[in-house]
Design an enzyme around this catalytic site. Structure first.
Site, PDB file in Angstrom:
ATOM      1  N   HIS A 190      -6.814  31.641   3.926  1.00 16.17           N
ATOM      2  CA  HIS A 190      -6.983  32.109   2.593  1.00 16.17           C
ATOM      3  C   HIS A 190      -6.701  33.854   2.454  1.00 16.17           C
ATOM      4  O   HIS A 190      -6.036  34.037   1.557  1.00 16.17           O
ATOM      5  CB  HIS A 190      -8.623  32.049   2.361  1.00 16.17           C
ATOM      6  CG  HIS A 190      -9.214  30.827   2.243  1.00 16.17           C
ATOM      7  ND1 HIS A 190     -10.439  30.282   2.790  1.00 16.17           N
ATOM      8  CD2 HIS A 190      -8.936  29.696   1.489  1.00 16.17           C
ATOM      9  CE1 HIS A 190     -10.544  29.197   2.670  1.00 16.17           C
ATOM     10  NE2 HIS A 190      -9.928  28.693   1.681  1.00 16.17           N
ATOM     11  N   LYS A 219     -21.531  19.560  -4.517  1.00 14.89           N
ATOM     12  CA  LYS A 219     -21.295  19.753  -3.002  1.00 14.89           C
ATOM     13  C   LYS A 219     -22.232  20.778  -2.855  1.00 14.89           C
ATOM     14  O   LYS A 219     -22.601  21.863  -3.474  1.00 14.89           O
ATOM     15  CB  LYS A 219     -19.906  20.405  -2.749  1.00 14.89           C
ATOM     16  CG  LYS A 219     -18.668  19.456  -2.654  1.00 14.89           C
ATOM     17  CD  LYS A 219     -17.446  20.072  -2.198  1.00 14.89           C
ATOM     18  CE  LYS A 219     -16.400  19.178  -2.133  1.00 14.89           C
ATOM     19  NZ  LYS A 219     -14.961  19.994  -1.587  1.00 14.89           N
ATOM     20  N   ARG A 251      -0.506  23.784   2.841  1.00 14.05           N
ATOM     21  CA  ARG A 251      -0.454  23.653   4.320  1.00 14.05           C
ATOM     22  C   ARG A 251       0.622  22.365   5.008  1.00 14.05           C
ATOM     23  O   ARG A 251       1.052  22.764   5.755  1.00 14.05           O
ATOM     24  CB  ARG A 251      -1.837  23.466   5.079  1.00 14.05           C
ATOM     25  CG  ARG A 251      -2.936  24.486   4.721  1.00 14.05           C
ATOM     26  CD  ARG A 251      -4.011  24.056   5.054  1.00 14.05           C
ATOM     27  NE  ARG A 251      -4.637  22.899   4.106  1.00 14.05           N
ATOM     28  CZ  ARG A 251      -5.903  22.755   4.003  1.00 14.05           C
ATOM     29  NH1 ARG A 251      -6.745  22.794   4.574  1.00 14.05           N
ATOM     30  NH2 ARG A 251      -6.117  21.391   3.022  1.00 14.05           N
ATOM     31  N   SER A 288     -11.593  25.387   5.821  1.00 15.76           N
ATOM     32  CA  SER A 288     -13.074  25.791   5.908  1.00 15.76           C
ATOM     33  C   SER A 288     -13.925  24.786   6.756  1.00 15.76           C
ATOM     34  O   SER A 288     -14.787  24.923   7.641  1.00 15.76           O
ATOM     35  CB  SER A 288     -13.650  26.499   4.802  1.00 15.76           C
ATOM     36  OG  SER A 288     -13.022  27.473   4.209  1.00 15.76           O
TER      37      SER A 288
END
Length: 161
Positions: A17, A41, A90, A127
Site C-alpha cells: 500500500h 466486514k 498486483r 493485508s
C-alpha cells in the site's frame, strides 16, 4: 491543485500500500487515502486505528490526507473535487475486477482510474495474507512498516489471548 485518491480497507496498511501511496504522492499535490468502510466486514483494526496507522506511516510525505468513507467512492471523489482514483495492480486477476470498477466509476461521474503496477517485491502481498501468516506465527515484519508490525503482533496476541 492536482488531487487523487488511493482507496482501500488498509486492515492493516502494508508496504505494498505504501509503495502505491508514495508513488502517487510524487505525481499529485494532495493524495487522499480513503479508508473505505464495509459494514459487512469486521476488521482486525478499527477505522480510527487504521487512519492513525496510515497517518503515522505517511507523515513524512507531507501531502497525504487520510479519511474514512462509507458509500460509493465516486461520492467521496465528487464531494472533494477529486478527478482521479489511483489503484495498485498486483496481477492480471486484479485488473479484471478493477477494470469493471473503473468503467462503472467513470460511467457514474466521469472520474478517471489510473492503474499503477505494484513493485514486484510486493506483487503477492495483501493485508489478508499478512494477517493470516502472522496469526500462525510467521514473520511478516519485512512486509509492514515497523509500527504497524508491532501493532499487528500485539493485536493477534490480544485476540488469541
Amino acid at each position: 491543485m492536482r488531487r487523487a485518491v488511493c482507496p482501500g480497507s488498509f486492515d492493516p496498511i502494508t508496504n505494498g500500500h505504501l509503495d502505491i501511496i508514495e508513488r502517487a504522492s510524487r505525481l499529485y499535490d494532495v493524495v487522499h487515502v480513503a479508508v473505505l468502510i464495509n459494514k459487512n466486514k469486521k476488521g482486525m483494526f478499527s477505522i480510527d486505528e487504521r487512519i492513525e496507522l496510515i497517518e503515522q506511516t505517511t507523515a513524512q510525505l507531507g501531502n497525504i490526507k487520510v479519511e474514512s468513507h462509507t458509500g460509493l467512492l465516486v461520492d467521496f471523489c465528487r464531494d472533494r473535487d477529486i478527478p482521479a482514483i489511483i489503484k495498485g495492480l498486483r496481477a492480471v486477476s486484479d485488473f479484471d475486477y478493477e477494470l469493471q470498477m473503473a468503467q462503472m466509476n467513470h460511467g457514474l461521474t466521469g472520474v478517471e482510474t489510473l492503474f499503477v503496477p505494484t513493485s514486484p517485491t510486493y506483487s503477492f502481498l495483501s493485508s489478508t495474507l499478512v494477517k493470516e501468516v502472522a496469526s500462525l506465527g510467521g514473520d511478516v515484519s519485512h512486509l509492514l512498516p515497523e509500527t504497524v508490525h508491532g501493532r499487528l503482533v500485539a493485536r493477534i496476541a490480544e485476540l488469541q489471548g
